[in-house]
Design an enzyme around this catalytic site. Structure first.
Site, PDB file in Angstrom:
ATOM      1  N   CYS A 206      33.377  44.199  40.530  1.00 53.68           N
ATOM      2  CA  CYS A 206      34.543  44.255  41.434  1.00 53.68           C
ATOM      3  C   CYS A 206      35.871  44.114  40.690  1.00 53.68           C
ATOM      4  CB  CYS A 206      34.427  43.172  42.498  1.00 53.68           C
ATOM      5  SG  CYS A 206      32.866  43.236  43.369  1.00 53.68           S
TER       6      CYS A 206
ATOM      7  N   HIS B  66      41.121  41.319  45.761  1.00 56.35           N
ATOM      8  CA  HIS B  66      39.815  41.947  45.998  1.00 56.35           C
ATOM      9  C   HIS B  66      39.386  41.642  47.433  1.00 56.35           C
ATOM     10  CE1 HIS B  66      35.805  43.246  45.706  1.00 56.35           C
ATOM     11  NE2 HIS B  66      35.254  42.070  45.472  1.00 56.35           N
TER      12      HIS B  66
ATOM     13  N   ASN C 256      33.631  45.083  51.428  1.00 61.69           N
ATOM     14  CA  ASN C 256      33.813  44.952  49.984  1.00 61.69           C
ATOM     15  C   ASN C 256      33.344  46.240  49.303  1.00 61.69           C
ATOM     16  OD1 ASN C 256      33.566  44.334  47.279  1.00 61.69           O
ATOM     17  ND2 ASN C 256      32.544  42.367  47.599  1.00 61.69           N
TER      18      ASN C 256
END
Ligand code: UT7
Length: 342
Positions: free
Chosen positions: A129, A269, A299
């Protein structure tokens, strides 16, 4: 000349002669929407649980034949258009992903073919990520040195291809998508002032895809054991995420010489609203400084910050000369933060 003085003056010259700017951004998410109500029919969960524990309401899923490189190429085309750059100007393509089309060749090579950037070198970068922020920093180095004039950095994922749709602990969290940025040294664009990266391999077991690599190649046993799907210790990841995102943000802000109150837009994020809220609180940032789109996409791993940056910019949340703070964490563990002067 001794080594120390040589490298110090060299760095100084590089930064002055070739600052690195974001010349354009773009993103793409697939059309298919998977809502929390859809997930209620697949696993033992509820819209109420997902929204209250994560903030996520829906996510996008790529079509069966749509690969990470397809999402990446569409985001890249939009970033190129935004920057006014043609495919033959691109010198290097970096694709940050943990869901490459194949283990090899690199997804970056497949994107090169899809966008027709025949002159470009191409490689993949894996930092989960944090991948887009890692990619910005790696790409910046080629601009700083003058080795390349135009670098395309993409964060792209088809996380649905490694999601265990029978595991309620993880399947409600993720989605597919891609975001891209064009890097150039160009005074009319948005300067990347600092990037701070980090990693802690002692916590590599917190989020992993156990099989299919050299440690545990594919076999009937790995398939039966559902070892080709993403696994995560959510609670431990949650705690670590808050700490490392705070630290990375503080480091990047300190190197840029600014306080959190001066930041116009914080783009974290998009993993979990509770993580973002906790980080904001620890940094003493105001909620209106923080951009969130996780309710729509969940996500999207390496694509998350890149998509959010593009949406924040196009939605008018980032004004000229604003300081923008990007911050992410992910498997590895890995983390990164960047400060941009828009
Ligand atoms: O990019 C990095 C990727 N990872 C992350 O960002 C994840 C970080 N972690 C998280 O976001 C959170 O830890 C989760 C959202 C994954 C979980 O939230 P939590 O508040 O930490 O819940 P928990 O893991 O402590 O689980 C609480 C309960 C458990 O039941 P018991 O053991 O208390 O009976 C779970 O089984 O919630 C249960 N649960 C669910 N219930 C309904 C877990 N997933 C679900 C679900 N629906 N989807």
């Amino acid at each position: 000349m001794n080594q120390k003085s040589h490298s110090a003056s060299h760095e100084k010259n590089l930064v002055k002669s070739h600052p690195c700017h974001i010349a354009g951004v773009g993103s793409y998410v697939p059309e298919r929407v998977l809502t929390n109500a859809d997930l209620e029919k697949m696993v033992d969960t509820s819209d109420d649980w997902i929204v209250s524990r994560t903030g996520i309401r829906e996510r996008r899923l790529a079509a069966a034949g749509e690969c990470t490189s397809d999402l990446a190429a569409k985001a890249a085309a939009r970033a190129m258009q935004d920057a006014g750059v043609t495919a033959d100007q691109i010198d290097l393509i970096i694709v940050a992903t943990i869901t490459p089309d194949m283990i090899f060749p690199s997804t970056a090579c497949l994107v090169q073919q899809k966008i027709g950037a025949r002159r470009a070198a191409a490689f993949d970068l894996e930092a989960a990520c944090s991948g887009f922020i890692y990619g910005l920093h790696v790409g910046s180095q080629f601009i700083h040195t003058g080795a390349y004039r135009t670098v395309l950095v993409i964060g792209a994922e088809k996380i649905s291809s490694i999601t265990d749709w029978a595991d309620r602990n993880t399947c409600v969290l993720f989605g597919d998508g891609a975001g891209a940025a064009i890097l150039q040294s160009r005074a009319d664009a948005h300067e990347i002032l600092t990037v701070s990266l980090g990693a802690d391999g002692t916590k590599s077991g917190l989020i992993e895809l156990p099989a299919g690599g050299s440690k545990c190649p594919a076999s009937p046993e790995t398939i039966a054991g559902r070892m080709h799907f993403l696994r995560m210790d959510g609670r431990e990841t949650f705690k670590n995420a808050i700490n490392v995102m705070c630290q990375a943000s503080k480091d990047a802000l300190k190197h840029a010489g600014i306080e959190v109150g001066q930041v116009g837009c914080i783009i974290p994020h998009q993993a979990n609203q509770r993580i973002v809220d906790a980080v904001s609180e620890k940094l003493e940032a105001k909620p209106e400084q923080v951009f969130l789109n996780l309710q729509k996409y969940g996500n999207t791993s390496a694509a998350s910050v890149a998509i959010a940056l593009d949406e924040a910019y196009r939605g008018g949340r980032i004004k000229k000369d604003d300081y923008v703070l990007l911050v992410a964490f992910g498997s590895g563990l890995s983390w990164g933060a960047a400060v941009i002067r828009w």
